[in-house]
Design a protein around this motif. Structure first.
Motif, PDB file in Angstrom:
ATOM      1  N   ASP A 148      -7.600  -1.957  -6.012  1.00 39.32           N
ATOM      2  CA  ASP A 148      -8.727  -1.630  -6.715  1.00 39.32           C
ATOM      3  C   ASP A 148      -8.659  -1.064  -7.985  1.00 39.32           C
ATOM      4  O   ASP A 148      -9.347  -1.467  -8.890  1.00 39.32           O
ATOM      5  CB  ASP A 148      -9.719  -0.705  -5.628  1.00 39.32           C
ATOM      6  CG  ASP A 148     -10.196  -1.435  -4.481  1.00 39.32           C
ATOM      7  OD1 ASP A 148     -10.017  -2.672  -4.237  1.00 39.32           O
ATOM      8  OD2 ASP A 148     -10.420  -0.614  -3.602  1.00 39.32           O
ATOM      9  N   TRP A 149      -7.894  -0.121  -8.121  1.00 42.64           N
ATOM     10  CA  TRP A 149      -7.745   0.494  -9.647  1.00 42.64           C
ATOM     11  C   TRP A 149      -7.200  -0.661 -10.381  1.00 42.64           C
ATOM     12  O   TRP A 149      -7.646  -0.635 -11.770  1.00 42.64           O
ATOM     13  CB  TRP A 149      -6.654   1.461  -9.430  1.00 42.64           C
ATOM     14  CG  TRP A 149      -6.085   2.100 -10.696  1.00 42.64           C
ATOM     15  CD1 TRP A 149      -6.792   2.702 -11.745  1.00 42.64           C
ATOM     16  CD2 TRP A 149      -4.820   1.400 -11.331  1.00 42.64           C
ATOM     17  NE1 TRP A 149      -5.722   2.702 -12.880  1.00 42.64           N
ATOM     18  CE2 TRP A 149      -4.794   2.119 -12.598  1.00 42.64           C
ATOM     19  CE3 TRP A 149      -3.768   0.870 -10.561  1.00 42.64           C
ATOM     20  CZ2 TRP A 149      -3.350   1.797 -13.275  1.00 42.64           C
ATOM     21  CZ3 TRP A 149      -2.461   0.489 -11.218  1.00 42.64           C
ATOM     22  CH2 TRP A 149      -2.255   1.133 -12.668  1.00 42.64           C
ATOM     23  N   LEU A 150      -5.943  -1.481  -9.981  1.00 36.83           N
ATOM     24  CA  LEU A 150      -5.404  -2.221 -10.804  1.00 36.83           C
ATOM     25  C   LEU A 150      -6.377  -3.400 -11.192  1.00 36.83           C
ATOM     26  O   LEU A 150      -6.343  -3.799 -12.437  1.00 36.83           O
ATOM     27  CB  LEU A 150      -4.144  -2.918  -9.972  1.00 36.83           C
ATOM     28  CG  LEU A 150      -3.268  -3.927 -10.871  1.00 36.83           C
ATOM     29  CD1 LEU A 150      -2.644  -3.176 -12.251  1.00 36.83           C
ATOM     30  CD2 LEU A 150      -2.263  -4.410 -10.332  1.00 36.83           C
ATOM     31  N   ARG A 151      -7.300  -3.562 -10.405  1.00 31.84           N
ATOM     32  CA  ARG A 151      -8.311  -4.913 -10.673  1.00 31.84           C
ATOM     33  C   ARG A 151      -9.063  -4.215 -11.704  1.00 31.84           C
ATOM     34  O   ARG A 151      -9.576  -5.234 -12.718  1.00 31.84           O
ATOM     35  CB  ARG A 151      -9.058  -5.025  -9.380  1.00 31.84           C
ATOM     36  CG  ARG A 151     -10.355  -5.931  -9.651  1.00 31.84           C
ATOM     37  CD  ARG A 151     -11.405  -5.830  -8.604  1.00 31.84           C
ATOM     38  NE  ARG A 151     -11.879  -4.741  -8.581  1.00 31.84           N
ATOM     39  CZ  ARG A 151     -12.320  -4.025  -7.423  1.00 31.84           C
ATOM     40  NH1 ARG A 151     -12.549  -4.652  -6.204  1.00 31.84           N
ATOM     41  NH2 ARG A 151     -12.873  -2.860  -7.580  1.00 31.84           N
ATOM     42  N   PRO A 197      -8.080  10.095 -10.772  1.00 30.08           N
ATOM     43  CA  PRO A 197      -7.519  10.808  -9.854  1.00 30.08           C
ATOM     44  C   PRO A 197      -6.818   9.866  -8.439  1.00 30.08           C
ATOM     45  O   PRO A 197      -6.273  10.265  -7.622  1.00 30.08           O
ATOM     46  CB  PRO A 197      -8.524  11.717  -9.284  1.00 30.08           C
ATOM     47  CG  PRO A 197      -9.229  11.964 -10.750  1.00 30.08           C
ATOM     48  CD  PRO A 197      -9.181  10.443 -11.190  1.00 30.08           C
ATOM     49  N   THR A 198      -7.971   8.947  -7.927  1.00 28.59           N
ATOM     50  CA  THR A 198      -7.774   8.203  -6.875  1.00 28.59           C
ATOM     51  C   THR A 198      -6.547   7.361  -7.002  1.00 28.59           C
ATOM     52  O   THR A 198      -5.834   7.338  -6.004  1.00 28.59           O
ATOM     53  CB  THR A 198      -8.911   7.392  -6.648  1.00 28.59           C
ATOM     54  OG1 THR A 198     -10.233   8.043  -6.379  1.00 28.59           O
ATOM     55  CG2 THR A 198      -8.983   6.418  -5.366  1.00 28.59           C
ATOM     56  N   ALA A 199      -6.411   6.735  -8.265  1.00 19.82           N
ATOM     57  CA  ALA A 199      -5.113   5.933  -8.175  1.00 19.82           C
ATOM     58  C   ALA A 199      -3.972   6.889  -8.296  1.00 19.82           C
ATOM     59  O   ALA A 199      -3.027   6.637  -7.371  1.00 19.82           O
ATOM     60  CB  ALA A 199      -5.156   5.267  -9.429  1.00 19.82           C
ATOM     61  N   VAL A 200      -3.738   7.919  -8.768  1.00 21.35           N
ATOM     62  CA  VAL A 200      -2.875   8.622  -8.622  1.00 21.35           C
ATOM     63  C   VAL A 200      -2.623   9.340  -7.277  1.00 21.35           C
ATOM     64  O   VAL A 200      -1.323   9.264  -6.840  1.00 21.35           O
ATOM     65  CB  VAL A 200      -2.934  10.084  -9.749  1.00 21.35           C
ATOM     66  CG1 VAL A 200      -1.803  10.977  -9.510  1.00 21.35           C
ATOM     67  CG2 VAL A 200      -3.069   9.782 -11.091  1.00 21.35           C
ATOM     68  N   SER A 218      -5.505   4.436 -18.054  1.00 24.24           N
ATOM     69  CA  SER A 218      -6.248   4.131 -17.042  1.00 24.24           C
ATOM     70  C   SER A 218      -5.997   5.005 -15.716  1.00 24.24           C
ATOM     71  O   SER A 218      -6.686   5.484 -14.888  1.00 24.24           O
ATOM     72  CB  SER A 218      -6.610   2.963 -16.720  1.00 24.24           C
ATOM     73  OG  SER A 218      -7.473   2.626 -15.716  1.00 24.24           O
ATOM     74  N   PHE A 219      -4.402   4.804 -15.424  1.00 26.35           N
ATOM     75  CA  PHE A 219      -3.994   5.445 -14.468  1.00 26.35           C
ATOM     76  C   PHE A 219      -3.897   6.758 -14.164  1.00 26.35           C
ATOM     77  O   PHE A 219      -4.172   7.562 -13.174  1.00 26.35           O
ATOM     78  CB  PHE A 219      -2.318   4.834 -14.135  1.00 26.35           C
ATOM     79  CG  PHE A 219      -1.578   5.447 -13.064  1.00 26.35           C
ATOM     80  CD1 PHE A 219      -1.970   5.054 -11.580  1.00 26.35           C
ATOM     81  CD2 PHE A 219      -0.801   6.429 -13.385  1.00 26.35           C
ATOM     82  CE1 PHE A 219      -1.187   5.465 -10.698  1.00 26.35           C
ATOM     83  CE2 PHE A 219      -0.053   7.040 -12.122  1.00 26.35           C
ATOM     84  CZ  PHE A 219      -0.093   6.720 -10.841  1.00 26.35           C
TER      85      PHE A 219
END
Length: 303
Positions: free
Chosen positions: A292-295, A21-24, A16-17
């Motif tokens: 937000d990504w982790l959620r 692209p936003t999380a990276v 998922s990570f």
């Protein structure tokens, strides 16, 4: 270490990570800010808090690309001749340390109280939840101002370490409530499941059940909340420092640097406050995006 990283990248969360692209991008920004803060004594071109190296003749120099600037001070200098770039690294170090320490303490207190309230129930649950209601009835920044102000009044000549301790405590006292309520709700669901009932029947002690069985199953929401709360704690610390009750002037954080630069904002020396403000925004935004990504990554319904 490398094998652990590879296993994590091959997991569902790692996939998922990598596919976000936003999380990276947020992780890269947060990593750069964190590395710059941690290794500030080695990476910073100057030591902004070494009074022996400061010269008032270098005060309020503009950034290097502006007229009158010099590449010795890439982002310019403040009213005391301190290098803004170096001050950002050292200031971020203080802000991150205070934010992380306050979140860790909030997690420990909030998770402990939430487990006790949800698992034991009865008067323990009622007392702890009423305590949460009382804490929520006061604005967080007001409680932090009160604790920080009382601490400084009781110890007016305290060492900087004690001042940071008061600051961390003031943020912690306003941050543990959310963890307690979140963990309590999850514990109420988990305690009625078969594996908890089986542990009770076999005579396992309640504390061991909470620690070995219930706690691992309620940590998901806590990790998400803690990630987001790091940014909130950093902003709270910056707010307190901006109001003059946060980090001491001898060890200014990002909030202190913004407060100092605010006095010169309308006189043309915009870089003194703009660069610390941008640094604060980058840290808070990157951490919030990671939260937000982790959620979403830990929510099985969104996979």
């Amino acid at each position: 270490m490398i094998n652990t990283l590879r296993r994590w990248l091959d997991s569902d969360v790692g996939h998922s990570f990598r596919s976000s692209p936003t999380a990276v991008f947020a992780a890269l920004i947060a990593l750069v800010c964190a590395l710059g803060a941690v290794f500030a004594p080695w990476l910073a071109p100057h030591n902004p808090f070494d009074l022996a190296t400061l010269e008032l003749s270098n005060a309020r120099l503009p950034p290097a690309w502006s007229e009158g600037g010099t590449w010795s001070f890439p982002f310019g200098t403040d009213d005391q001749g301190r290098d803004i770039l170096s001050a950002l690294m050292y200031g971020a170090r203080i802000s991150l340390a205070v934010g992380l320490a306050s979140v860790v303490l909030s997690v420990v207190i909030g998770v402990s109280f939430g487990l006790l309230a949800g698992f034991l129930g009865g008067w323990v649950d009622s007392f702890l939840m009423r305590l949460c209601d009382v804490m929520l009835s006061f604005p967080a920044i007001l409680v932090a101002l009160l604790i920080a102000g009382v601490g400084r009044a009781l110890f007016p000549h305290a060492h900087d370490t004690l001042a940071f301790g008061v600051l961390i405590l003031s943020i912690t006292l306003t941050g543990w409530v959310q963890y307690a309520r979140t963990v309590r709700g999850s514990t109420l669901v988990e305690r009625s499941k078969e594996y908890v009932q089986a542990a009770r029947v076999t005579g396992v002690a309640p504390l061991r059940i909470m620690r070995r069985h219930v706690l691992p199953n309620v940590l998901g929401p806590v990790l998400v909340l803690a990630t987001i709360q790091v940014a909130t704690a950093i902003i709270t610390e910056a707010t307190l420092s901006f109001l003059g009750v946060g980090a001491p002037p001898t060890s200014p954080s990002l909030g202190t640097l913004i407060r100092i630069g605010n006095d010169y904002l309308f006189s043309g020396e915009w870089w003194i406050t703009i660069f610390p403000g941008v640094m604060l925004v980058l840290i808070a935004l990157s951490v919030n995006l990671l939260g937000d990504w982790l959620r979403d990554a830990l929510n099985p319904k969104l996979r």
